[in-house]
Scaffold this motif. Structure first.
Motif, PDB file in Angstrom:
ATOM      1  N   LEU A  15       0.864  -1.039  -0.045  1.00  0.00           N
ATOM      2  CA  LEU A  15      -0.127  -0.136   0.051  1.00  0.00           C
ATOM      3  C   LEU A  15       0.971   1.376  -0.024  1.00  0.00           C
ATOM      4  O   LEU A  15       1.902   1.219   0.763  1.00  0.00           O
ATOM      5  CB  LEU A  15      -0.905  -0.041   1.281  1.00  0.00           C
ATOM      6  N   GLY A  16       0.750   2.034  -1.012  1.00  0.00           N
ATOM      7  CA  GLY A  16       1.365   3.572  -1.082  1.00  0.00           C
ATOM      8  C   GLY A  16       0.799   4.581  -0.429  1.00  0.00           C
ATOM      9  O   GLY A  16      -0.509   4.896  -0.539  1.00  0.00           O
ATOM     10  N   TYR A  17       1.451   5.491   0.014  1.00  0.00           N
ATOM     11  CA  TYR A  17       1.139   6.744   0.652  1.00  0.00           C
ATOM     12  C   TYR A  17       2.088   7.772   0.673  1.00  0.00           C
ATOM     13  O   TYR A  17       3.253   7.455   0.420  1.00  0.00           O
ATOM     14  CB  TYR A  17       0.540   6.460   1.930  1.00  0.00           C
ATOM     15  N   GLU A  18       1.726   9.036   0.938  1.00  0.00           N
ATOM     16  CA  GLU A  18       2.614  10.098   0.789  1.00  0.00           C
ATOM     17  C   GLU A  18       2.405  10.956   2.144  1.00  0.00           C
ATOM     18  O   GLU A  18       1.524  11.290   2.565  1.00  0.00           O
ATOM     19  CB  GLU A  18       2.158  11.057  -0.437  1.00  0.00           C
ATOM     20  N   SER A  19       3.544  11.061   2.791  1.00  0.00           N
ATOM     21  CA  SER A  19       3.747  11.961   3.958  1.00  0.00           C
ATOM     22  C   SER A  19       4.535  13.194   3.528  1.00  0.00           C
ATOM     23  O   SER A  19       4.932  13.579   2.339  1.00  0.00           O
ATOM     24  CB  SER A  19       4.356  11.154   4.915  1.00  0.00           C
ATOM     25  N   THR A  20       4.660  14.307   4.673  1.00  0.00           N
ATOM     26  CA  THR A  20       5.360  15.433   4.302  1.00  0.00           C
ATOM     27  C   THR A  20       6.755  15.084   3.859  1.00  0.00           C
ATOM     28  O   THR A  20       7.469  16.042   3.485  1.00  0.00           O
ATOM     29  CB  THR A  20       5.422  16.157   5.406  1.00  0.00           C
ATOM     30  N   SER A  24       5.968   6.705   0.284  1.00  0.00           N
ATOM     31  CA  SER A  24       6.351   5.233   1.003  1.00  0.00           C
ATOM     32  C   SER A  24       5.411   4.313   0.601  1.00  0.00           C
ATOM     33  O   SER A  24       4.204   4.519   0.274  1.00  0.00           O
ATOM     34  CB  SER A  24       6.315   5.527   2.629  1.00  0.00           C
ATOM     35  N   THR A  25       5.900   3.084   0.919  1.00  0.00           N
ATOM     36  CA  THR A  25       4.909   1.741   0.666  1.00  0.00           C
ATOM     37  C   THR A  25       5.333   1.359   1.853  1.00  0.00           C
ATOM     38  O   THR A  25       6.168   0.834   2.539  1.00  0.00           O
ATOM     39  CB  THR A  25       5.074   1.222  -0.516  1.00  0.00           C
TER      40      THR A  25
END
Length: 93
Positions: A15-20, A24-25
């Motif tokens: 699962l991929g996501y974006e932080s500040t 990341s996955t």
């Protein structure tokens, strides 16, 4: 936005996501051997399980246990193999 990724006939899923800090996955690798390519620098954290990695420029495989990490430069490839399901966090920087 959460993205779903699947590689190697479903043997690697994340699962991929974006932080500040960037993208990341978080995923799981099934037992087997795999070759990954990189577009950006990757920092791979082994969360649970273990794997063996052959990193760019190295002739020796490194054993990576849970709680450890390794870095791979952009525009390269690396190999991993594992005999157990292994959970990871990969940060793209």
């Amino acid at each position: 936005m959460i993205t779903e990724n699947q590689y190697f006939d479903g043997n690697v899923k994340s699962l991929g996501y974006e932080s500040t800090e960037g993208k990341s996955t978080v995923g799981v690798i099934n037992p087997g051997a795999y070759t990954f390519g990189t577009a950006q620098k990757e920092i791979m954290h082994v969360i649970e399980g273990e794997l063996t990695a052959l990193l760019p420029g190295s002739l020796d495989w490194q054993h990576i246990k849970a709680g450890s990490n390794f870095e791979v430069p952009a525009n390269s490839s690396f190999k991993v193999k594992t005999t157990v399901q292994t959970a990871y966090l990969c940060q793209y920087r």
